[in-house]
Structures are given as C-alpha cells and as structure tokens.
Write an enzyme that holds these catalytic residues in place. Structure first.
Site, short mmCIF file in Angstrom:
data_model
loop_
_atom_site.label_atom_id
_atom_site.label_comp_id
_atom_site.label_asym_id
_atom_site.label_seq_id
_atom_site.Cartn_x
_atom_site.Cartn_y
_atom_site.Cartn_z
N ARG A 1 54.50 -5.24 19.95
CA ARG A 1 55.11 -6.04 18.91
C ARG A 1 54.89 -5.39 17.55
O ARG A 1 53.81 -4.87 17.26
CB ARG A 1 54.51 -7.47 18.86
CG ARG A 1 54.93 -8.37 20.01
CD ARG A 1 56.39 -8.79 19.89
NE ARG A 1 56.80 -9.70 20.95
CZ ARG A 1 57.36 -9.32 22.09
NH1 ARG A 1 57.53 -8.03 22.34
NH2 ARG A 1 57.73 -10.20 22.99
N GLU B 1 62.87 -6.38 12.57
CA GLU B 1 63.78 -5.58 13.39
C GLU B 1 65.21 -6.05 13.17
O GLU B 1 65.48 -7.24 13.32
CB GLU B 1 63.39 -5.70 14.87
CG GLU B 1 62.08 -5.02 15.18
CD GLU B 1 61.61 -5.21 16.61
OE1 GLU B 1 60.75 -4.44 17.05
OE2 GLU B 1 62.11 -6.14 17.29
N HIS C 1 63.33 -0.63 19.87
CA HIS C 1 62.89 -1.75 20.70
C HIS C 1 63.67 -1.79 22.02
O HIS C 1 64.26 -2.82 22.38
CB HIS C 1 63.04 -3.08 19.95
CG HIS C 1 62.17 -4.16 20.53
ND1 HIS C 1 61.67 -5.20 19.78
CD2 HIS C 1 61.69 -4.37 21.79
CE1 HIS C 1 60.93 -6.00 20.56
NE2 HIS C 1 60.95 -5.50 21.78
#
Length: 321
Positions: free
Chosen positions: A234, A263, A285
């Site tokens: 994370r 993000e 990601h």
C-alpha cells in the site's frame, strides 16, 4: 428482479469475464463513477459492486434500498463500514486471489533491481554493447538473490508466500516483528534487527493508522546494508519524501514500488520525480493484476453476490452486518 450496479468496471481488464449471477437480476456496468455520479448510478440498486469509488456515510444514507456492497478487492477502506454496520448493509470482499501474482511481481522488481536489468537494457538501446568491443560489458553491478537476507514486513498469506519463494532462491527470509512490539513469538525477528541486517526489505502490510509512515528517515538511517526497498502493498507505508532523501544519501540501494499515495500520483510527486533513476522502478499498481488473478477475483465476486442472495453470505467484512 434485483438491480446490481458495478460502479467502476474499468478497474478490471476488459478481457476478464464477469459471469451473470444465477438469479433474476439487472446488471448495469459503468466504466467509472465520479463522486457526483454515485447517487444517480446507484438509484434503485440493491447491490453495489465497487473497487475504488468512495461510498461515504453521507452518500449511503441517501441509498436506503442498498443491501450489499460487494467490494471487488481485498481492501475495503473505500466503504464507511461503521455506517454499514449500524444500518444493516452487508459488505463483502475478495480474499486469497493474489497468492501468486503479488509475490511474483515482488520478485520481478527484486530481480530487476538486483541484476540492474533496466539500466542494462537502456545501455543496449543506447549502443553501449557495440561500443564495448567485446561479448559483454560491466556498466552496473549484478547481485544474486541466493544468500541474501530478505526482511519481510507483513506475515499474512502474501508475506508467507514471498518467504516460500525466497527459500527456493536460497535466500534467508526474516519476518519483522511489528514496529514497537516484542514477545510476538519465534516466527518474528526484532524490528530493529530486520532493518539493520536485511539486504532487501519487502512490504506486505495493510495501511492502518499504526502502519502509516512506518518506514521514514529514522528507519532508513538504521539500514546498515543499503537494502533494496520493495513495496507491493500500500502507498503510505513509506514516507515518499524520506525515500528520496534515503536514495540521495545512499542509505538504500534502490526502490521498487507498485503503489503510491495517492493513485495515480501527481506528476511532481516524490516517486514520480525519481521514477527515471536507474535504481528505481515504479509500476502502476498492477502487482495484483495477472489475468489469472483477475479472473479468480471476478469469479469470487459473483460467488459473494450469489451467496448473499441465497442467504449464505460469504467473505463478509467484520462489523459490516
């Protein structure tokens, strides 16, 4: 006829099949949903599918017909679970689907950085091989994984799988004790020892108030072996400005990050400012996102919805019902 609305279908790749639930339903899919579109998109829906769209209390209180929020991910921080708990809205999530894809991405970053794959590739494109005049050249150091000490922060299923792969490489995995805690048992190596003796440190922890910013300048200054820092967990676990300083001061050897906060990151964010360095790899990601893992996620998502409607709910989040 139950209405199901997927608020952000574009968070799954287009080739992933979302099978139709086995009960009378209307399924509406939106590629994306902005905050001001949530109420309109969920009008009349009993079941909401969501990945990253924020469902806050002020929105949920205006959706009294909502019975289930099926989160298409493991993390459920996009949902106000306390509101759901007190108003009878069930929340389900996805579990266990990333047991291969995240560890494999972790090792992809690890191997690329230890062996300097990215800068060597750039050298080849720049003609350095031809300039060398021989069969190979040594512009960058190359290090094996065998024998390296791997500090693992997070001892859940992903951390355990990473440890299994590490042992196959001949590495020495060390599970870090939780920061500021001792007496956790024989599985754990003291936090300070992991920081001081690891050649590579990889993060597999959730983002909580306790873990937010747990790697910052005090921790970087404890790292005696200039380790690589790998984060496929994370954004927010590592203070990004401090990561830049640690790289600048040579406290760490490199960084492989699949996550940022927020993000996507702003173009002038700390990670984006260093993303072009030869000892830094930033990926968007996607450690979770192999086709195989995404299909398993999609299948489990529909399982959760079908089980809820059948009265045998699965993967309910604690406190959400």
């Amino acid at each position: 006829m139950r209405k199901i609305v997927f608020l952000d279908r574009a968070t799954l790749a287009p080739q992933i099949r979302l099978r139709k639930p086995g009960f009378p339903h209307e399924l509406v899919e939106h590629a994306q949903t902005t905050p001001d579109q949530v109420l309109d998109h969920l009008a009349g829906a009993e079941i909401a599918i969501v990945n990253k769209v924020q469902l806050t209390a002020d929105l949920l209180e205006r959706l009294p017909q909502l019975k289930l929020i099926a989160v298409a991910a493991t993390g459920t921080d996009c949902v106000d679970k306390e509101y759901c708990r007190t108003h009878g809205i069930a929340v389900s999530n996805i579990r266990g689907y990333a047991i291969n894809t995240v560890p494999e991405h972790t090792f992809a970053l690890m191997l690329a950085l230890r062996r300097n794959i990215v800068p060597f590739r750039q050298d080849v494109l720049d003609g350095e091989w031809q300039k060398s005049g021989q069969f190979c050249f040594f512009n960058h150091p190359i290090h094996d994984l065998q024998g390296a000490r791997l500090g693992i922060i997070g001892e859940g299923v992903l951390g355990q799988r990473v440890a299994d792969i590490a042992r196959a490489f001949g590495m020495v995995p060390l599970f870090a004790a939780h920061k500021g805690k001792s007496g956790l048992g024989p599985l754990y190596t003291p936090w300070d020892v992991v920081l001081e003796t690891s050649d590579i440190i990889t993060l597999h922890s959730p983002l909580t108030p306790e873990t937010r910013g747990m790697i910052a300048m005090p921790e970087f200054r404890q790292m005696k072996r200039r380790p690589l820092i790998i984060n496929t967990a994370r954004g927010g676990l590592v203070v990004e400005e401090d990561l830049v300083t640690a790289l600048d001061e040579g406290l760490i050897g490199g960084a492989g990050f699949d996550v940022t906060l927020p993000e996507p990151p702003p173009a002038d964010s700390p990670l984006m400012r260093i993303a072009g360095r030869p000892n830094v790899i930033v990926t968007p990601h996607l450690g979770w996102a192999s086709d195989e893992a995404q299909q398993a996620l999609a299948d489990q998502l529909i399982d959760n919805i079908e089980n809820f409607v059948a009265g045998t709910p699965s993967n309910l989040v604690m406190g959400a019902y």
